[in-house]
Design a protein around this motif. Structure first.
Motif, PDB file in Angstrom:
ATOM      1  N   ARG A  64       0.925  -1.234  -0.002  1.00  9.06           N
ATOM      2  CA  ARG A  64       0.148   0.091  -0.048  1.00  9.06           C
ATOM      3  C   ARG A  64       0.756   1.256   0.106  1.00  9.06           C
ATOM      4  O   ARG A  64       1.764   1.317   0.734  1.00  9.06           O
ATOM      5  CB  ARG A  64      -0.844  -0.134   1.240  1.00  9.06           C
ATOM      6  CG  ARG A  64      -1.792   1.284   1.523  1.00  9.06           C
ATOM      7  CD  ARG A  64      -2.692   1.010   2.540  1.00  9.06           C
ATOM      8  NE  ARG A  64      -3.708  -0.196   2.495  1.00  9.06           N
ATOM      9  CZ  ARG A  64      -4.780   0.010   1.825  1.00  9.06           C
ATOM     10  NH1 ARG A  64      -4.997   1.038   1.108  1.00  9.06           N
ATOM     11  NH2 ARG A  64      -5.510  -0.816   1.706  1.00  9.06           N
ATOM     12  N   ARG A  65       0.513   2.034  -1.072  1.00  2.28           N
ATOM     13  CA  ARG A  65       1.293   3.643  -1.075  1.00  2.28           C
ATOM     14  C   ARG A  65       0.299   4.366  -0.605  1.00  2.28           C
ATOM     15  O   ARG A  65      -0.672   4.311  -0.490  1.00  2.28           O
ATOM     16  CB  ARG A  65       1.919   3.719  -2.486  1.00  2.28           C
ATOM     17  CG  ARG A  65       2.756   2.570  -3.018  1.00  2.28           C
ATOM     18  CD  ARG A  65       3.671   3.119  -3.809  1.00  2.28           C
ATOM     19  NE  ARG A  65       4.714   2.089  -4.029  1.00  2.28           N
ATOM     20  CZ  ARG A  65       4.722   1.187  -5.135  1.00  2.28           C
ATOM     21  NH1 ARG A  65       3.664   1.526  -5.841  1.00  2.28           N
ATOM     22  NH2 ARG A  65       5.747   0.372  -5.457  1.00  2.28           N
ATOM     23  N   PRO A  66       0.883   5.637  -0.398  1.00  2.00           N
ATOM     24  CA  PRO A  66      -0.099   6.981   0.143  1.00  2.00           C
ATOM     25  C   PRO A  66      -1.249   6.762  -0.876  1.00  2.00           C
ATOM     26  O   PRO A  66      -2.346   7.403  -0.476  1.00  2.00           O
ATOM     27  CB  PRO A  66       0.931   8.000   0.114  1.00  2.00           C
ATOM     28  CG  PRO A  66       2.303   7.423   0.301  1.00  2.00           C
ATOM     29  CD  PRO A  66       2.170   6.117  -0.440  1.00  2.00           C
ATOM     30  N   VAL A 116       3.599   2.132   2.559  1.00  2.00           N
ATOM     31  CA  VAL A 116       3.240   2.789   4.064  1.00  2.00           C
ATOM     32  C   VAL A 116       3.699   1.895   5.087  1.00  2.00           C
ATOM     33  O   VAL A 116       3.627   0.454   4.901  1.00  2.00           O
ATOM     34  CB  VAL A 116       1.858   3.144   4.167  1.00  2.00           C
ATOM     35  CG1 VAL A 116       1.863   4.348   3.123  1.00  2.00           C
ATOM     36  CG2 VAL A 116       1.075   2.136   3.945  1.00  2.00           C
ATOM     37  N   PRO A 117       3.797   2.284   6.347  1.00  2.00           N
ATOM     38  CA  PRO A 117       4.365   1.014   7.412  1.00  2.00           C
ATOM     39  C   PRO A 117       3.292  -0.049   7.583  1.00  2.00           C
ATOM     40  O   PRO A 117       1.767   0.332   7.424  1.00  2.00           O
ATOM     41  CB  PRO A 117       4.262   1.909   8.689  1.00  2.00           C
ATOM     42  CG  PRO A 117       4.428   3.342   8.232  1.00  2.00           C
ATOM     43  CD  PRO A 117       3.929   3.520   6.599  1.00  2.00           C
TER      44      PRO A 117
END
Length: 472
Positions: free
Chosen positions: A341-343, A433-434
């Motif tokens: 997952r990216r921003p 993302v974390p």
């Protein structure tokens, strides 16, 4: 009051069904209850797994529902898989704004069906369990109503599922017509002197079961549903329902049709070879990781069926070990897919993993480990899963099947290693993302199980031996 003790074998299913109704009330009367209901459903599934492991053996419902070592093993695996699938969905639902309390309730109801299916000792109980499991699955596949892909996935699954149910029912009616009974024990007695009609019924029955384990030639729905359904739903599909369907496949074949073993073994050998071959070749061209895992799961069901094709206690033991290890590898892999997952949102292409070893070394290590294990490379757990089913096939004289299985493993290793190569040797792209804590926990546990299984395999092996012997 005399009826109460005979319901004791049904305790896990009663817990799940009553709890699902209660959670439906809690969800309907509360505001934003998705996470609360999810956590409660997870705890209920773990309680049901404990109940399944500890209830005394025996039969109830006039012998149509049976609890033995085999049922205990498979129920614990299926309920734990469902609980982990809910755990993996909690963060996803919050981030994607898809949090609905019904999701966890549907998984509880589906798990009730799985319990029924695993313990079925006649054709009516088998059908009831299968439909209760499947109806909830059709709904969760289409649970993201804003996505055309998710709606399409649900519809495809429903239409093909209805077709397979029809075939299974037609098979059941033929079997009943030619044997005069629906109970597996009665069919076993009658099948020793049965003719072509019973074999026809068997073929239709097996066709319906092949659909549920997504074995070739009834695998058509798998890639589209895996890709279209929300990722936590795909993780659930890949784990728990497969275990329940494989359990009833083993139970029907070994307890209802021992008299026509050579006939059903031919079917299982064909399905197994076709599934291993399709899984090995069709995944090579995939660029979407969920589609790749769909073809991978078709291949793995083929490998598991190698054990059933042997038709021996050793073979069933191999199937049980295979399914337990497959469960851990699959849930671990889907943790990484959920972490992609990216921003801007979730991504699903294999190219998005490029350079992961430099941006997220821990994530890359665990995914690499799981890919090596899925490919069957020693000394990881995946190697032992294949070893036990191939050994059973060799002991049963199915040398060609074992050789084809090994060749399919070697071909399949290509696309697993391609993912490892992408992570470790390609130029890095934007990081993810974390990762949420619950996914880290599941990935850590499944990854360590896969890595360290060879150190102390005795608990799983012993449990599988006891479970397999209870069928014979």
């Amino acid at each position: 009051m005399n009826a109460l003790p005979t319901l004791l074998p049904l305790l896990p299913e009663i817990i799940l069904a009553v709890s699902a109704m209660a959670l439906l009330m809690i969800g309907a009367y509360g505001k934003d209850m998705a996470r609360t209901v999810g956590v409660l459903a997870m705890l209920i599934l773990l309680v049901a797994a404990f109940a399944a492991a500890t209830v005394p053996g025996g039969a109830t419902m006039n012998g149509s529902f049976v609890v033995d070592g085999f049922a205990r093993f498979m129920k614990v695996a299926a309920f734990v898989a469902s609980a982990v699938a809910i755990l993996m969905s909690l963060n996803y639902q919050a981030v994607e704004k898809q949090g609905t309390f019904e999701y966890a309730v549907l998984i509880l109801l589906s798990s009730t069906g799985m319990g029924m299916l695993i313990s079925a000792a006649d054709l009516i109980a088998l059908y009831l369990g299968l439909e209760l499991m499947s109806l909830a699955l059709y709904v969760v596949a289409a649970s993201n109503r804003d996505s055309v892909k998710s709606t399409e996935a649900g519809l495809k699954y429903f239409v093909l599922g209805a077709l397979s149910s029809g075939m299974l029912l037609y098979g059941c009616s033929l079997i009943y017509g030619f044997t005069g009974t629906v109970s597996f024990a009665g069919i076993a007695k009658a099948s020793t002197h049965a003719g072509v009609g019973l074999v026809f019924g068997l073929v239709f029955l097996f066709a319906g079961l092949c659909f549920k384990v997504s074995a070739v030639p009834f695998h058509m729905w798998t890639p589209d549903v895996y890709e279209g359904a929300p990722t936590p739903v795909t993780a659930f599909f890949a784990a728990a329902p497969k275990i329940a369907a494989m359990a009833i496949f083993c139970r029907v074949a070994t307890t209802a049709f021992p008299g026509i073993g050579p006939q059903w073994k031919q079917i299982v050998v064909f399905v197994s070879i076709a599934s291993m071959a399709l899984g090995a070749f069709a995944a090579i061209g995939q660029r979407n990781i969920k589609r790749l895992l769909a073809y991978s799961s078709i291949g793995h069901m083929g490998f598991a069926l190698v054990g059933l094709a042997a038709g021996t206690a050793d073979g069933v033991q191999g199937v049980l070990i295979y399914m337990a290890i497959y469960l851990a590898m699959t849930l671990g892999t889907f943790c990484v897919v959920l972490a992609m997952r990216r921003p801007g949102g979730a991504v699903e292409n294999i190219s998005d993993l490029a350079g992961l070893a430099r941006t997220h070394p821990g994530l890359a290590f665990f995914l690499g480990l799981l890919m090596f294990s899925l490919a069957g490379i020693p000394p990881l757990a995946g190697f032992f899963a294949k070893y036990y089913v191939f050994l059973a096939a060799i002991n049963a004289g199915l040398y060609v099947l074992a050789v084809i299985g090994v060749i399919a493993s070697v071909i399949g290793a290509y696309y697993y290693l391609l993912i490892v190569k992408t992570m470790y040797f390609d130029e890095p792209v934007e990081g993810f993302v974390p990762m949420p804590g619950e996914l880290k926990a599941v990935l850590g546990i499944t990854g360590l199980f896969t890595l360290l299984f060879f150190v102390y395999p005795a608990p799983l092996l012993n449990a599988a031996i006891v479970a397999a012997k209870s069928l014979f």
